[in-house]
Enzyme design. Structure first.
Site, mmCIF file in Angstrom:
data_model
loop_
_atom_site.group_PDB
_atom_site.id
_atom_site.type_symbol
_atom_site.label_atom_id
_atom_site.label_comp_id
_atom_site.label_asym_id
_atom_site.label_seq_id
_atom_site.Cartn_x
_atom_site.Cartn_y
_atom_site.Cartn_z
ATOM 1 C CB CYS A 121 -80.518 -1.739 -7.587
ATOM 2 S SG CYS A 121 -78.938 -2.585 -7.413
ATOM 3 N NE ARG A 142 -79.479 1.916 -8.587
ATOM 4 C CZ ARG A 142 -80.391 1.871 -9.541
ATOM 5 N NH1 ARG A 142 -81.336 2.795 -9.587
ATOM 6 N NH2 ARG A 142 -80.376 0.903 -10.444
ATOM 7 C CG ASP A 179 -77.833 3.096 -12.569
ATOM 8 O OD1 ASP A 179 -76.757 3.027 -11.940
ATOM 9 O OD2 ASP A 179 -78.166 2.280 -13.449
HETATM 10 P P1 4NP Z 1 -77.094 -0.828 -9.738
HETATM 11 O O1 4NP Z 1 -76.232 -0.077 -10.893
HETATM 12 O O2 4NP Z 1 -78.363 -1.264 -10.409
HETATM 13 O O3 4NP Z 1 -77.293 0.231 -8.730
HETATM 14 O O4 4NP Z 1 -76.227 -1.980 -9.278
HETATM 15 C C1 4NP Z 1 -75.916 -0.645 -12.138
HETATM 16 C C2 4NP Z 1 -74.881 -1.522 -12.227
HETATM 17 C C3 4NP Z 1 -74.540 -2.045 -13.469
HETATM 18 C C4 4NP Z 1 -75.260 -1.704 -14.584
HETATM 19 C C5 4NP Z 1 -76.317 -0.826 -14.489
HETATM 20 C C6 4NP Z 1 -76.654 -0.302 -13.240
HETATM 21 N N1 4NP Z 1 -74.908 -2.228 -15.860
HETATM 22 O O5 4NP Z 1 -75.524 -1.835 -16.851
HETATM 23 O O6 4NP Z 1 -74.004 -3.073 -15.950
#
Ligand code: 4NP
Length: 151
Positions: free
Chosen positions: A8, A14, A122
């Protein structure tokens, strides 16, 4: 040993869930499951608390995981690479030019919705319901992946 990588953006919401869920459905003797993020914002961190909580609710402990960034050598190391959304998918493909590597990369929800290229939303900026929703989608996808891998 068959190796599967979940990818991800941050590797805290995720893909840690996808890793934990798929691992829980496969024998560790024959399968290695890992996860990574296309961005390095959270390298070294534990999964998001909300991911930890929803996994725990379904009997899965993901607190052994630490965020890491996707690296080019992952293409050689892993047999299958599952992207959580289209942005992750394109980011992964943008760093390769080997067609054989490209074949390993798939959109995870194409398991239950073939060819639709649906995104796992997300959940980072939302509430707990988003994490519950993500858990359910990933559990469904991983059930299909596990049954294919075991046959
Ligand atoms: P992930 O979610 O891609 O599912 O781990 C996110 C975690 C952090 C961030 C964006 C999406 N961020 O912008 O810090």
């Amino acid at each position: 040993m068959k190796k599967i990588l979940m990818v991800c953006l941050g590797n805290i919401c995720r893909s840690p869930l996808a890793e934990g869920i798929l691992q829980s459905k496969l024998s560790s003797e024959f399968f290695k499951v890992d996860s990574a993020g296309t961005a390095g914002y959270h390298v070294g961190e534990l999964p998001d608390e909300r991911s930890i909580e929803v996994a725990k609710k379904y009997g899965i402990d993901i607190t052994n995981q630490r965020s890491r960034k996707f690296v080019i050598s992952d293409f050689k190391e892993f047999d299958l690479i599952y992207a959580m959304d289209e942005s992750n998918y394109h980011n992964i493909l943008s760093i390769i030019d080997d067609n054989e590597d490209a074949q390993k990369v798939k959109m995870i929800l194409n398991e239950q919705y073939p060819t639709e290229s649906r995104n796992v939303p997300d959940p980072y900026y939302g509430g707990n319901q988003g994490f519950e929703n993500v858990y359910k989608m990933l559990d469904e996808a991983c059930e299909i992946i596990a049954s294919k891998l075991e046959n």
